[in-house]
Write a protein that holds these residues in place. Structure first.
Motif, PDB file in Angstrom:
ATOM      1  N   ARG A 178      64.663   0.568 -67.358  1.00 29.63           N
ATOM      2  CA  ARG A 178      65.005   1.964 -67.098  1.00 29.63           C
ATOM      3  C   ARG A 178      63.908   2.882 -67.620  1.00 29.63           C
ATOM      4  O   ARG A 178      63.521   3.840 -66.950  1.00 29.63           O
ATOM      5  CB  ARG A 178      66.329   2.289 -67.800  1.00 29.63           C
ATOM      6  N   MET A 226      61.105   2.834 -65.167  1.00 30.71           N
ATOM      7  CA  MET A 226      61.393   3.557 -63.929  1.00 30.71           C
ATOM      8  C   MET A 226      61.391   5.064 -64.142  1.00 30.71           C
ATOM      9  O   MET A 226      61.036   5.826 -63.251  1.00 30.71           O
ATOM     10  CB  MET A 226      62.763   3.149 -63.363  1.00 30.71           C
ATOM     11  N   GLU A 227      61.818   5.489 -65.343  1.00 28.16           N
ATOM     12  CA  GLU A 227      61.865   6.928 -65.617  1.00 28.16           C
ATOM     13  C   GLU A 227      60.510   7.443 -66.075  1.00 28.16           C
ATOM     14  O   GLU A 227      60.361   8.624 -66.377  1.00 28.16           O
ATOM     15  CB  GLU A 227      62.872   7.229 -66.730  1.00 28.16           C
ATOM     16  N   ARG A 228      59.563   6.547 -66.175  1.00 22.68           N
ATOM     17  CA  ARG A 228      58.217   6.858 -66.648  1.00 22.68           C
ATOM     18  C   ARG A 228      58.290   7.482 -68.047  1.00 22.68           C
ATOM     19  O   ARG A 228      57.825   8.584 -68.284  1.00 22.68           O
ATOM     20  CB  ARG A 228      57.458   7.767 -65.697  1.00 22.68           C
TER      21      ARG A 228
END
Lengths: 368, 435
Positions: free
Chosen positions: B311, B314-316
């Protein structure tokens, strides 16, 4: 139709060909027509009979079709698909819609790789031969898309999309086919994180989908909603209620308010639904938008252009985000600045976020 | 046609097709017969790929050749079509899955052949005979090597195939006596040998359609070995180690293993689901697969951590990711390590934009702490990315950030985060999973 003899059937086919009745001929070779239930026509080796009545190449076409009915009656779908495909490989002057008609009633058997292989053979053998067959291409490609999405091998869609894009017939197909096609292409674009083209395709699909196909409209909407939300357009309650998509209601509310806690709860509550549709991961991307909205609220409350980082930390802690420290706050803010959702910079020494005096939180639709 | 054939052959092992049932549609008023479907389904599961493909090729090439009009040829074609179909039905009835009977790690025939042709590997030679003209084989050390299936070569002879118990024994030998050996050097050669022999083990498993606990035990060790190797040999020159080949085999073994997990109970499942997710960080396919796992697997601590890492990626949020990475164990860090470069690059990029100001200074030691690197390495990393360092402060600027030149940064120099975790773990315990 269900009681005629093989000779009567062949006679009908002969007459249809002779009188250039394309549509009737297609019916006699399709699976939607009741003649397929006729046991007298389900023969394992009908070649001789066909040769007696019909000319080349119709005799082989019809023989293949009859072998197909025989195969289906034995539940041998492998053979059935093979035979029916033989039928369509012969050149004929029947209009394109009926091309798809011939296959439309045959169920896609569960061994998806098999069906995929069969249909691909047809599609690729279509390329560049003659126009009459190209009309059936979009229908077959839609079937292939369905299979690829089911077996989760989306990369196989790419050559098909390329084939259609390069075809000069793409705007001349029926609207139904085009809606289906754009729906799948839109979903693929969504999966590849190309949100602007995804929005275009899915919007087209939604707008042009027939008013009476509620179920189809709902399916399109399931994918259109997350894309629109990522671009900053929230759906209203009426729309969600009309299409029975209230699962999105909490998510929408949370994102527009910047309420991370509610967002996490909403995603957890309807997790199964979202995962099944394959949109859970995209909805998680809404978190960035939610951070942006939350921080915008902090800015509006403090009414200053030099915002202490601590204020954001407090806001996140209020939303019960676990284990977040000031370094992470800096990272989140830096990410928002990098993506263009905030105009400004962070000063580590002063532990402040300095935002631009003019429009520090630009509209979402302009910055994505 | 070629594209279609290629896309089918790239779908890999028949076993990865899983079990399919023939759909029973209500056609022509008849309802499907369940037992027929089950038999057909089972047959399709095993036989369809090759035979139908062959059949299709014949059929397609014949009908496309358009040699029509000649009654003799047409008859021949129709007979041929029907004949081939009858052949297929015959095969369906025969149901022959090869069963191996070779009880040693290498079939006698191969051992004798290779000894006679001086094709034994250094590790398979009887000690004391290495320098002889024709070194002798050490029967306890020769392992069947991988050989590409070829036309005319029968790879299904029972005397050449090893049953599952022997395969597992072979894997244990390869791990304990070769991979984990403290004396065999260099490790690139050890890797080559073990890699090849493990590939042969997998080949035997495919031919005999092995499944279940034995298959899982072999694959688990294979995956652990390949992940460990991807870390240990990172940075070696291409002629000694090719990371892409390692990756291909690792992905194949991993997806086969995950396929095996879908039936039956397997105690190590969470570990490998997590390893798969970490190794394929950022892949939407892998993440979607993980999301579809049952709740009880997803909520286990090891999966929870892996999902948090995913996560964060993906959220950088590289700060969070690197912080979570500290909690991963050694093998998980090995799986993750190839993504760390991207992660650190992302962090420098984000900070270059977020802290972009001529007057602001960011302490170097703080940046080093966030990047999980020491100060000199942080300096080096910044320079490679165009980030200015003045003394012990960093000046971020969105215009000065650049992508590093290809090959300039060597991942191997930045392995500290993973190195630290190895401590006194032995290679054997890493691969067998007794950490």
């Amino acid at each position: 139709m269900a009681h005629i003899t093989i000779n009567q059937y062949l006679q009908q086919v002969y007459e249809a060909i002779d009188n250039h009745e394309g549509s009737f001929c297609a019916e006699l070779l399709s699976f939607k027509h009741p003649h397929v239930a006729n046991p007298r026509l389900q023969l394992a080796s009908p070649e001789e009979k066909c040769q007696q009545v019909l000319e080349v190449p119709y005799d082989e076409m019809v023989a293949a079709h009859l072998r197909c009915t025989y195969a289906v009656s034995n539940h041998d779908f492998v053979e059935a698909y093979k035979c029916q495909t033989l039928v369509v490989q012969y050149p004929f002057g029947i209009s394109g819609d009926y091309f798809g008609y011939i296959f439309s009633s045959l169920p896609i058997p569960q061994p998806y790789p098999l069906a995929h292989y069969v249909l691909t053979v047809i599609v690729y053998s279509r390329a560049g031969i003659d126009d009459s067959k190209k009309w059936g291409m979009l229908f077959l490609i839609n079937q292939l898309f369905k299979i690829y999405f089911k077996i989760n091998k989306l990369h196989l869609c790419k050559p098909l999309i390329r084939a259609i894009d390069s075809s000069n017939l793409k705007d001349d197909y029926s609207m139904a086919q085009r809606v289906t096609y754009k729906y799948y292409v839109g979903r693929k674009a969504m999966f590849d994180s190309d949100y602007k083209p995804a929005e275009e395709y899915l919007s087209f699909s939604f707008q042009h989908c027939h008013r009476s196909s509620q179920r189809n409209k709902r399916m399109i909407l399931i994918y259109l909603l997350p894309v629109k939300m990522l671009l900053g357009h929230m759906p209203n309650h009426q729309l969600l209620r009309k299409y029975d998509l209230m699962q999105f209601a909490d998510v929408t509310k949370a994102v527009s308010e910047g309420n991370l806690l509610l967002l996490n709860e909403a995603l957890a509550k309807h997790e199964t639904f979202f995962i099944r549709c394959g949109i859970f991961l995209i909805l998680e991307k809404l978190k960035i938008i939610t951070y942006r909205n939350l921080f915008k609220k902090v800015y509006q409350l403090l009414k200053t252009h030099q915002l202490p980082l601590d204020a954001f930390l407090v806001a996140l802690k209020m939303m019960q985000v676990e284990e977040v420290d000031i370094d992470e706050v800096q990272c989140i803010l830096a990410n928002l600045i990098c993506e263009g959702h905030i105009k400004g910079y962070i000063s580590h020494q002063h532990q402040k976020l300095v935002v631009s005096k003019a429009n520090p939180f630009p509209l979402l639709s302009s910055s994505s | 046609m070629k594209a279609a054939a290629q896309s089918i052959s790239s779908q890999g092992f028949p076993s990865s097709w899983g079990s399919f049932r023939v759909g029973g549609a209500v056609i022509a008023g008849q309802s499907p017969d369940r037992s027929d479907s089950a038999v057909l389904g089972a047959w399709l599961d095993q036989k369809v790929p090759q035979t139908v493909k062959q059949h299709w090729r014949t059929l397609y090439s014949i009908s496309h050749s358009r040699r029509r009009g000649q009654p003799v040829e047409r008859d021949w074609r129709q007979h041929h079509n029907q004949g081939v179909w009858r052949e297929v039905q015959e095969e369906r009835r025969q149901e022959s899955i090869p069963r191996g009977v070779c009880l040693s790690m290498c079939p006698i025939r191969e051992l004798q052949d290779r000894e006679a042709q001086n094709l034994l590997h250094r590790f398979e030679v009887l000690s004391g005979t290495e320098r002889e003209r024709w070194p002798r084989a050490d029967p306890s050390g020769v392992v069947k090597e991988y050989a590409r299936p070829a036309a005319g070569k029968d790879s299904t002879r029972p005397s050449d195939l090893r049953p599952p118990a022997v395969l597992l024994k072979t894997v244990f030998y390869l791990v304990d006596n070769i991979a984990a050996s403290p004396t065999l050097r260099p490790w690139t050669e050890v890797y080559d040998f073990v890699f090849d022999r493990l590939r042969s083990v997998r080949q035997d498993m495919i031919i005999q359609r092995v499944s279940g606990a034995d298959c899982v035990a072999v694959l688990e060790r294979t995956v652990r070995f390949l992940i460990y190797a991807s870390y240990r040999l990172c940075g070696e020159p291409l002629r000694l180690y090719d990371p892409r080949i390692n990756d291909t085999h690792l992905q194949e073994s991993l997806s086969w293993l995950l396929e095996c997990y879908t039936s039956g109970k397997h105690p190590n499942q969470e570990e490998f689901q997590a390893l798969g997710l970490l190794y394929n960080l950022g892949s939407s396919r892998a993440t979607q697969h993980t999301m579809e796992l049952p709740e009880r697997i997803r909520s286990s601590p090891v999966m929870h951590l892996a999902l948090s890492v995913s996560r964060a990626f993906m959220e950088r949020n590289p700060v969070r990711l690197l912080r979570l990475a500290h909690s991963l164990d050694f093998l998980q860090s090995c799986a993750l390590h190839r993504h760390l470069e991207t992660c650190r690059r992302d962090l420098l990029l984000i900070y270059s934009h977020g802290h972009s100001s001529k007057n602001c200074r960011f302490p170097l030691h703080k940046l080093a702490h966030i990047l999980a690197l020491d100060v000199p390495l942080t300096n080096q990393l910044c320079q490679a990315h165009g980030v200015e360092v003045h003394g012990n402060s960093v000046v971020f600027s969105k215009t000065s950030f650049t992508e590093p030149e290809a090959g300039k940064l060597q991942c191997a120099h930045f392995h500290d985060l993973v190195d630290r975790k190895q401590r006194d773990l032995t290679v054997g315990s890493i691969i067998h999973g007794c950490t």
